[in-house]
Write a protein that holds these residues in place. Structure first.
Motif, PDB file in Angstrom:
ATOM      1  N   ILE A  26       1.622   9.214  -6.160  1.00 31.28           N
ATOM      2  CA  ILE A  26       2.157  10.558  -5.910  1.00 31.28           C
ATOM      3  C   ILE A  26       3.188  10.926  -6.974  1.00 31.28           C
ATOM      4  CG2 ILE A  26       3.571  11.930  -4.325  1.00 31.28           C
ATOM      5  CD1 ILE A  26       2.203  10.313  -2.034  1.00 31.28           C
ATOM      6  N   SER A  83       0.936   4.037  -2.959  1.00 32.86           N
ATOM      7  CA  SER A  83       0.728   5.467  -2.679  1.00 32.86           C
ATOM      8  C   SER A  83       1.870   6.306  -3.254  1.00 32.86           C
ATOM      9  CB  SER A  83       0.624   5.699  -1.167  1.00 32.86           C
ATOM     10  OG  SER A  83      -0.463   4.987  -0.623  1.00 32.86           O
ATOM     11  N   LEU A 100       0.822  -1.208   0.000  1.00 35.56           N
ATOM     12  CA  LEU A 100       0.000   0.000   0.000  1.00 35.56           C
ATOM     13  C   LEU A 100       0.859   1.261   0.000  1.00 35.56           C
ATOM     14  CD1 LEU A 100      -2.821  -1.039   2.508  1.00 35.56           C
ATOM     15  CD2 LEU A 100      -3.070  -0.645   0.048  1.00 35.56           C
TER      16      LEU A 100
END
Length: 199
Positions: A134, A130, A126
């Motif tokens: 980004i 992420s 995870l």
């Protein structure tokens, strides 16, 4: 017993499945991308099917020996530190490739899945997802370089320490994390150094 199991786990980790699959396909995966003899370059050169096979085998060589040792109760606590790190270092410094192995990402996922019943590895996944999103936003959809991927995996593993502290994992788990992080840092040191040099 700990020494014997550490050697067995090191040998398990040193099995370079992705490189050997490429060899059977008459593809030198070390001649592409970052030259890493792992599943990512197998994926790039031979396609998703073979890439996923390489990932599964690399994951398994970390997961299975550590899982079986934990289940057997042969080693526990701080005795698991060398045992759990052995597959990771085996892949990174494989004797089958004269000590020139891969970055140990898939095998690390396997080891941490066995150590924490998949909790830490899913958290790490995870975190990486992420960071990927980004980065995509910051780069306006441009594809990551191999160096950028290496930096993300290292930074992501550093952030995993927050989860381990938050969940109050025992001390030996943190020592395993430190060994694993140190290896990822070493394997990606050139990418990190290059990034720091940029203004």
């Amino acid at each position: 017993m700990t020494l014997l199991l550490t050697v067995i786990c090191f040998l398990s980790g040193s099995l370079m499945f992705s490189y050997w699959i490429g060899f059977l396909l008459e593809i030198n995966i070390r001649a592409t991308g970052d030259g890493n003899p792992g599943a990512a370059n197998l994926w790039k050169e031979a396609g998703a099917g073979y890439g996923l096979l390489g990932i599964a085998l690399d994951f398994g060589k970390g997961y299975l020996p550590v899982f079986l040792i934990i289940q057997s109760g042969a080693v526990s606590g701080y005795g698991l530190v060398p045992v759990a790190l052995a597959p990771v270092f085996g892949h990174a410094f494989s004797p089958f490739l004269k000590g020139n192995g891969g970055k140990s990402l898939a095998v690390s996922f396997g080891v941490w899945s066995a150590l924490t019943k998949f909790r830490a590895s899913l958290t790490y996944a995870l975190i990486l997802a992420s960071l990927y999103v980004i980065t995509k936003i910051m780069k306006k959809g441009k594809k990551n370089t191999s160096n950028e991927d290496g930096i993300q995996t290292t930074v992501g593993f550093l952030l995993l320490a927050v989860y381990l502290f938050w969940k109050h994992y025992p001390g030996f788990i943190h020592w395993i994390w430190l060994g694993n992080f140190s290896l990822l840092f070493w394997k990606n040191k050139h990418a990190l150094a290059e990034k720091l040099k940029r203004p």
